[in-house]
Write a protein that holds these residues in place. Structure first.
Motif, PDB file in Angstrom:
ATOM      1  N   VAL A  53       0.841  -1.206   0.000  1.00 55.39           N
ATOM      2  CA  VAL A  53       0.000   0.000   0.000  1.00 55.39           C
ATOM      3  C   VAL A  53       0.874   1.254   0.000  1.00 55.39           C
ATOM      4  CG1 VAL A  53      -1.719   1.323   1.296  1.00 55.39           C
ATOM      5  CG2 VAL A  53      -1.982  -1.153   1.035  1.00 55.39           C
ATOM      6  N   ASP A  54       1.938   1.252   0.773  1.00 57.42           N
ATOM      7  CA  ASP A  54       2.854   2.402   0.777  1.00 57.42           C
ATOM      8  C   ASP A  54       3.466   2.622  -0.605  1.00 57.42           C
ATOM      9  OD1 ASP A  54       2.382   2.919   3.470  1.00 57.42           O
ATOM     10  OD2 ASP A  54       4.264   2.027   4.162  1.00 57.42           O
ATOM     11  N   ALA A  55       3.816   1.541  -1.299  1.00 58.26           N
ATOM     12  CA  ALA A  55       4.384   1.665  -2.645  1.00 58.26           C
ATOM     13  C   ALA A  55       3.363   2.227  -3.629  1.00 58.26           C
ATOM     14  CB  ALA A  55       4.894   0.305  -3.128  1.00 58.26           C
ATOM     15  N   VAL A  56       2.105   1.813  -3.513  1.00 57.74           N
ATOM     16  CA  VAL A  56       1.040   2.336  -4.380  1.00 57.74           C
ATOM     17  C   VAL A  56       0.847   3.829  -4.123  1.00 57.74           C
ATOM     18  CG1 VAL A  56      -1.435   2.257  -4.890  1.00 57.74           C
ATOM     19  CG2 VAL A  56      -0.149   0.132  -4.674  1.00 57.74           C
ATOM     20  N   VAL A  57       0.771   4.217  -2.862  1.00 52.47           N
ATOM     21  CA  VAL A  57       0.593   5.632  -2.509  1.00 52.47           C
ATOM     22  C   VAL A  57       1.770   6.454  -3.034  1.00 52.47           C
ATOM     23  CG1 VAL A  57       0.477   7.278  -0.595  1.00 52.47           C
ATOM     24  CG2 VAL A  57      -0.908   5.201  -0.533  1.00 52.47           C
ATOM     25  N   ALA A  58       2.981   5.980  -2.846  1.00 52.33           N
ATOM     26  CA  ALA A  58       4.163   6.709  -3.313  1.00 52.33           C
ATOM     27  C   ALA A  58       4.152   6.871  -4.830  1.00 52.33           C
ATOM     28  CB  ALA A  58       5.435   5.995  -2.862  1.00 52.33           C
TER      29      ALA A  58
END
Length: 83
Positions: A53-58
């Motif tokens: 999820v952090d990678a998608v947001v970034a």
């Protein structure tokens, strides 16, 4: 931990418990389920999901001109070659 590079290819997929995550050029699909048990295994699964999820947001935050909405193209169904 296993992760994906969101929106960069059509090949990456991973599973966290019974939760499936598939990478596409225009979307990242998440479906299924996962149980976060109160133990080290549950913590590992929670961290793995957070990493995705952090990678998608970034990746989305890097985009300079995100449209309000994209028309998602339906996936193409192909005949099962195994029967």
């Amino acid at each position: 931990m296993a992760s994906i590079k969101p929106f960069q290819n059509e090949e990456e997929a991973l599973a966290i418990g019974d939760l499936n995550i598939e990478n596409r050029l225009d979307r990242v699909s998440v479906y299924g389920s996962v149980e976060f048990t109160k133990d080290k295994a549950g913590l590992a699964q929670a961290r793995a999901l957070k990493e995705v999820v952090d990678a998608v947001v970034a990746a989305l935050e890097k985009e300079k001109s995100l449209p309000e909405h994209v028309q998602v193209k339906p996936t193409e169904k192909v005949k099962n070659p195994f029967g």
